[in-house]
Motif scaffolding. Structure first.
Motif, mmCIF file in Angstrom:
data_model
loop_
_atom_site.group_PDB
_atom_site.id
_atom_site.type_symbol
_atom_site.label_atom_id
_atom_site.label_comp_id
_atom_site.label_asym_id
_atom_site.label_seq_id
_atom_site.Cartn_x
_atom_site.Cartn_y
_atom_site.Cartn_z
ATOM 1 N N ALA A 20 -18.801 -0.637 -25.575
ATOM 2 C CA ALA A 20 -17.369 -0.034 -24.291
ATOM 3 C C ALA A 20 -18.426 1.001 -23.346
ATOM 4 C CB ALA A 20 -16.073 0.105 -25.129
ATOM 5 N N ASP A 21 -18.803 0.347 -22.202
ATOM 6 C CA ASP A 21 -20.025 1.368 -21.711
ATOM 7 C C ASP A 21 -19.557 0.243 -20.205
ATOM 8 O OD1 ASP A 21 -22.547 1.579 -20.031
ATOM 9 O OD2 ASP A 21 -22.404 2.952 -21.676
ATOM 10 N N GLU A 22 -19.719 0.840 -19.154
ATOM 11 C CA GLU A 22 -19.403 0.365 -18.062
ATOM 12 C C GLU A 22 -20.416 -0.469 -17.524
ATOM 13 O OE1 GLU A 22 -17.616 1.207 -13.633
ATOM 14 O OE2 GLU A 22 -16.802 2.371 -14.997
ATOM 15 N N ASP A 23 -21.908 0.170 -17.610
ATOM 16 C CA ASP A 23 -23.059 -0.069 -17.757
ATOM 17 C C ASP A 23 -23.043 -1.335 -17.890
ATOM 18 O OD1 ASP A 23 -23.017 2.362 -15.198
ATOM 19 O OD2 ASP A 23 -24.221 2.816 -16.565
ATOM 20 N N VAL A 24 -23.109 -1.057 -19.380
ATOM 21 C CA VAL A 24 -24.037 -2.740 -20.468
ATOM 22 C C VAL A 24 -23.102 -3.309 -19.994
ATOM 23 C CG1 VAL A 24 -23.519 -3.098 -22.826
ATOM 24 C CG2 VAL A 24 -24.023 -0.788 -21.993
ATOM 25 N N SER A 25 -21.478 -3.436 -19.578
ATOM 26 C CA SER A 25 -21.132 -4.877 -19.842
ATOM 27 C C SER A 25 -21.261 -5.143 -18.085
ATOM 28 C CB SER A 25 -19.278 -4.769 -19.619
ATOM 29 O OG SER A 25 -18.086 -3.820 -20.513
ATOM 30 N N GLU A 65 -24.233 -5.192 -16.762
ATOM 31 C CA GLU A 65 -25.644 -5.261 -16.842
ATOM 32 C C GLU A 65 -25.436 -6.990 -17.350
ATOM 33 O OE1 GLU A 65 -29.967 -5.399 -19.566
ATOM 34 O OE2 GLU A 65 -28.172 -3.938 -19.482
ATOM 35 N N TRP A 66 -24.810 -7.381 -18.758
ATOM 36 C CA TRP A 66 -24.498 -8.442 -18.919
ATOM 37 C C TRP A 66 -23.576 -9.742 -18.076
ATOM 38 C CZ3 TRP A 66 -26.345 -11.852 -22.289
ATOM 39 C CH2 TRP A 66 -27.046 -10.561 -23.535
ATOM 40 N N HIS A 67 -22.638 -9.198 -17.167
ATOM 41 C CA HIS A 67 -21.752 -9.636 -16.179
ATOM 42 C C HIS A 67 -22.815 -10.553 -15.569
ATOM 43 C CE1 HIS A 67 -18.394 -11.003 -13.187
ATOM 44 N NE2 HIS A 67 -19.615 -10.826 -12.627
ATOM 45 N N GLU A 68 -23.693 -9.772 -14.609
ATOM 46 C CA GLU A 68 -24.950 -10.307 -14.544
ATOM 47 C C GLU A 68 -25.476 -11.329 -15.145
ATOM 48 O OE1 GLU A 68 -25.415 -9.854 -11.067
ATOM 49 O OE2 GLU A 68 -24.041 -8.353 -11.291
#
Length: 420
Positions: free
Chosen positions: A288-293, A295-298
């Motif tokens: 639950a981390d906006e930066d991790v999300s 990165e996965w989106h890209e």
């Protein structure tokens, strides 16, 4: 779904999301209902405690006091029962409203009610120009005897298809190729049923809002899924994972079914909008981390783009508007492929980040490094869906004599043959 504490403390943000996503939901009524439920539960607990206290006094009470104590205990129990009876309806209404609560959209998403507000952020490849009169995909299918659209309609009704010969083989090889390509990115391939129980659709977020678009198997209490995401969201529902297990990466393959309710008159010709199709779907459960999300989106989007480039299909990347992205999406990017016969781009892929909105519905949780149990983030993206992808593939690579020249990036699927 959002937490009620977030809704209470960030009410203005929630109101903005409701307006941006064009949802008919009264947040004040929701908060009032929550207050009523909490008050009723508190009173019920107090009445039960009072009844227990009185019952404890009964055995030591004088005979002339027992009648009065009995009446007090009975009255407290009756009032508690009345409150409980009314509470059930209020809880049901509250839960129904919470299921309508939209996720908070990304601040960079275009604000608007529909697809006309979507924004093109990048274009890759150049739409092909022809020095001959090109055919649409239906004419190419008929010329090469790659399908039998009229006969299958007599069997299965409208918006069905039946591929034949080398195109039928290519479709299967394209799906296997997509699975292998995404597997190479660290995703675990998984095959899934085409149907699921109602609660799986609620957890995933499709119900209650899109129930009319879904085929129902009434005798079995099951529904046919329009995406592998339904089953994938439910696989770990209710579990508490350890942070070391994250991210969980699945690339799911399944048959998919959509009623296409409300789409009468749209894309009725050929393979663009059919009731049954196959799809390879990327799915991520992460911290639950906006930066991790982000990165996965890209990464998900990049994987789908790589497949399109291998097929040499021109496409554009869309930043989807708040009103078009769906109830639970934080951010959504569509990939639209060029379709020469329509002289426009058509959506073939969709990449979505949902933060913890879906995880809250599905109870997808993990224990973080501090030992706290929190809701995970989820993402999904189409890797490849057929037969829709066949439309731009055939039309962009047709030749003057009505054949289709296979792009070099996928010729290995057909033993290196230059032509389909």
């Amino acid at each position: 779904m959002l937490s009620i504490d977030f809704i209470k403390t960030q009410t203005d943000t929630v109101r903005e999301a409701i307006a941006a996503k064009n949802v008919d939901l009264d947040v004040d009524a929701l908060l009032a209902l929550d207050a009523e439920i909490r008050s009723a539960k508190t009173e019920i607990d107090q009445l039960r405690a009072e009844r227990n206290r009185i019952s404890g006094m009964f055995k030591d009470a004088a005979p002339d006091e027992k009648a009065a104590l009995g009446k007090q205990a009975k009255d407290a129990g009756k009032r508690a029962s009345e409150l409980e009876a009314g509470l059930a309806d209020k809880v049901a209404a509250y839960e129904a409203m919470m299921l309508q609560m939209p996720g908070i959209p990304w601040e960079g998403a275009p604000v608007g009610p529909g697809e006309e507000d979507n924004v093109v952020i990048r274009t890759e490849g150049t739409p092909r120009t022809f020095d001959f009169e090109p055919l649409d995909h239906v004419a190419l299918l008929e010329k090469n005897d790659w399908a039998d659209l009229s006969r299958i309609t007599q069997v299965s009704g409208s918006r069905t298809y039946c591929l034949k010969g080398r195109l039928a083989l290519l479709e299967q090889k394209l799906m296997a190729w997509a699975l292998e390509e995404i597997m190479g990115n660290g995703f675990e391939p998984i095959t899934l049923p085409a149907y699921a129980r109602e609660d799986a659709f609620i957890r995933q977020g499709q119900f209650p809002g899109h129930r009319e678009e879904t085929y129902e198997l009434e005798k079995d209490d099951l529904f046919l899924a329009g995406t592998a995401e339904v089953a994938l969201t439910g696989l770990h529902s209710g579990e508490i994972l350890e942070e070391a297990q994250l991210p969980i990466l699945y690339v799911g393959y399944s048959p998919c079914f959509r009623r296409e309710a409300g789409s009468a008159g749209r894309d009725v010709r050929g393979l663009l909008r059919v009731h049954q199709f196959v799809k390879v779907e990327q799915f991520v459960i992460c911290q639950a981390d906006e930066d991790v999300s982000a990165e996965w989106h890209e990464k998900l989007l990049g994987a789908a783009e790589k497949l399109l480039r291998a097929m040499d299909i021109p496409y554009q990347v869309i930043e989807t508007s708040t009103g078009d992205m769906g109830l639970g999406k934080y951010r959504m990017n569509d990939l639209e492929s060029w379709v020469p016969s329509l002289n426009k781009y058509r959506e073939t892929h969709s990449c979505s980040t949902l933060h913890d909105w879906q995880a809250r519905r599905a109870k997808l949780r993990y224990r973080n490094s501090d030992g706290k149990v929190v809701f995970a983030h989820t993402l999904n993206n189409t890797a490849l869906a057929s037969p829709r992808i066949l439309v731009p593939l055939l039309e962009n690579h047709q030749t003057e004599d009505g054949r289709v020249k296979l792009p070099e990036g996928i010729r290995h699927l057909m033993n290196g043959d230059e032509y389909l």
